[in-house]
Design an enzyme around this catalytic site. Sequence first.
Site, mmCIF file in Angstrom:
data_model
loop_
_atom_site.group_PDB
_atom_site.id
_atom_site.type_symbol
_atom_site.label_atom_id
_atom_site.label_comp_id
_atom_site.label_asym_id
_atom_site.label_seq_id
_atom_site.Cartn_x
_atom_site.Cartn_y
_atom_site.Cartn_z
ATOM 1 N N PRO A 105 17.097 -28.142 -13.158
ATOM 2 C CA PRO A 105 17.794 -26.916 -12.785
ATOM 3 C C PRO A 105 19.086 -27.294 -11.988
ATOM 4 O O PRO A 105 19.154 -28.279 -11.195
ATOM 5 C CB PRO A 105 16.926 -26.246 -11.598
ATOM 6 C CG PRO A 105 15.515 -27.051 -11.991
ATOM 7 C CD PRO A 105 15.971 -28.294 -12.528
ATOM 8 N N CYS A 106 20.051 -26.370 -12.379
ATOM 9 C CA CYS A 106 21.335 -26.633 -11.761
ATOM 10 C C CYS A 106 21.921 -25.231 -11.339
ATOM 11 O O CYS A 106 22.101 -24.254 -11.962
ATOM 12 C CB CYS A 106 22.552 -27.164 -12.768
ATOM 13 S SG CYS A 106 22.125 -28.875 -13.490
#
Length: 456
Positions: A105-106
């Site tokens: 996840p970013c």
Amino acid sequence: MGKPLALPLPGLDVGALAAASLVPPGGEELRVLDLFAGAGGLSQGFQQVGFRVAGGSDIDPDACATYSRNFPGAQVICGDIRLPEVHEQVVQAGRGVDVVVGGPPCQAFSQVRNHSRIIDDPRNSLYREFVKTVDEIKPPAFVMENVPGMAQMGVLEQVKEDLELGGAYRVIARVLDAADFGVPQTRKRLVFVGIRRDLGESPPMVMGSEATAYLSLVRHAKGKYAVEGRRDEGRAALLMEALADPDNLSVVSTDQALSDLRGLQAGRREDNMGIGELKEAESAYQRLMRKHLSGEIANVSVPRINADTVTRLKKIPAGGNHRDLPEALTARYISGEKWGPSTDSGKLVRAHFYAYRRLHPGMWAWTLNTKADSAYHYRAARALSVREFARLQSFPDHFVFTTDPRRGPLPGRIDGGQAHSRYRQVGNAVPPLLAEEIGKAVQATIRRARQAACQE
């Protein structure tokens, strides 16, 4: 291009790596490590190609339970990879693997300013862990998938440069749509493939049918939907023919994916069903999904549905949504029973576009989210079971979605209960058939490199 990678990462000893990992091919079994694995969509796809799943890591104990059940030979590390002890377990599990995969996840891609690097942003610490882990394990290849919007956020080259690890890897990035790879659902992912430079190979290009570029579901008028071609008429006609053919696996519709499960009823509580109760498979896709199924098929319970929703669904055509409702059915409450949040206007609002959407039998599904009501059946007035979600994601029928048996809050667990967790696990996954095609290309590249090394 920008500042150097802001991580205390060790250098790459190409000579030592060449001696350690360029072993004779001979059809040897390749191994894969899955980071941020969730339920294991990437792992399942790579396993279908012939990879052995060495391990998987995730913070969610429910996803870890599903992963453990479906990959019993893998080492499952459940915890926050940012913790030193968890990170070390992940690295040890990945020693000597051929490929590292994952979708970290970013959070801060769209906030990059003043030439700052996304890998320096604290909100992107999980992305930094992926880069760090690849550098420590130094596999011959890696695959990182993420949201396609990254390509429009001005950070694509930054990510590519980070993943190149100072020139140790050749990296390419492409947006791939799962529907172009025989998945009965459109789901776009930005996929980075890296091949270690000492292998002497370029990262492979993965190509699909391109059906999503030539076919679409068109709304002609209220209640009138049709699958139509666009752009090149000849190419569109061939793809339309493939989509309509139940024996063609290159392009798959929702009916070809789900028709044998049409007997499921709203409110069904039993989550398992004997395979003898299944209707005969009606398409090549259904036969593929059932290939290794024995005994029972799991995850076939179906959520209950309230009277208002049933009334509306009966007036919404396949492929349609709340815009197709007659005026009388746009009131927030019809039967007088109050359920869910009310609205100031007393009418359905914009958010309900996603609450009343019916699949179209002749087209692939839109991108599923993590909620059971993100798609309603194209014929029956009901939501889909977790198994039907899994079919639209291309998980085989023997793949079982479960949860950690411990009750209550757990570190990494997302609130919502067991049923929601299972829908969320499916909805967040990478479709295995898409992962399989990526795995085939990476596998061929590694074996070609090793064959060349043996002939020198």
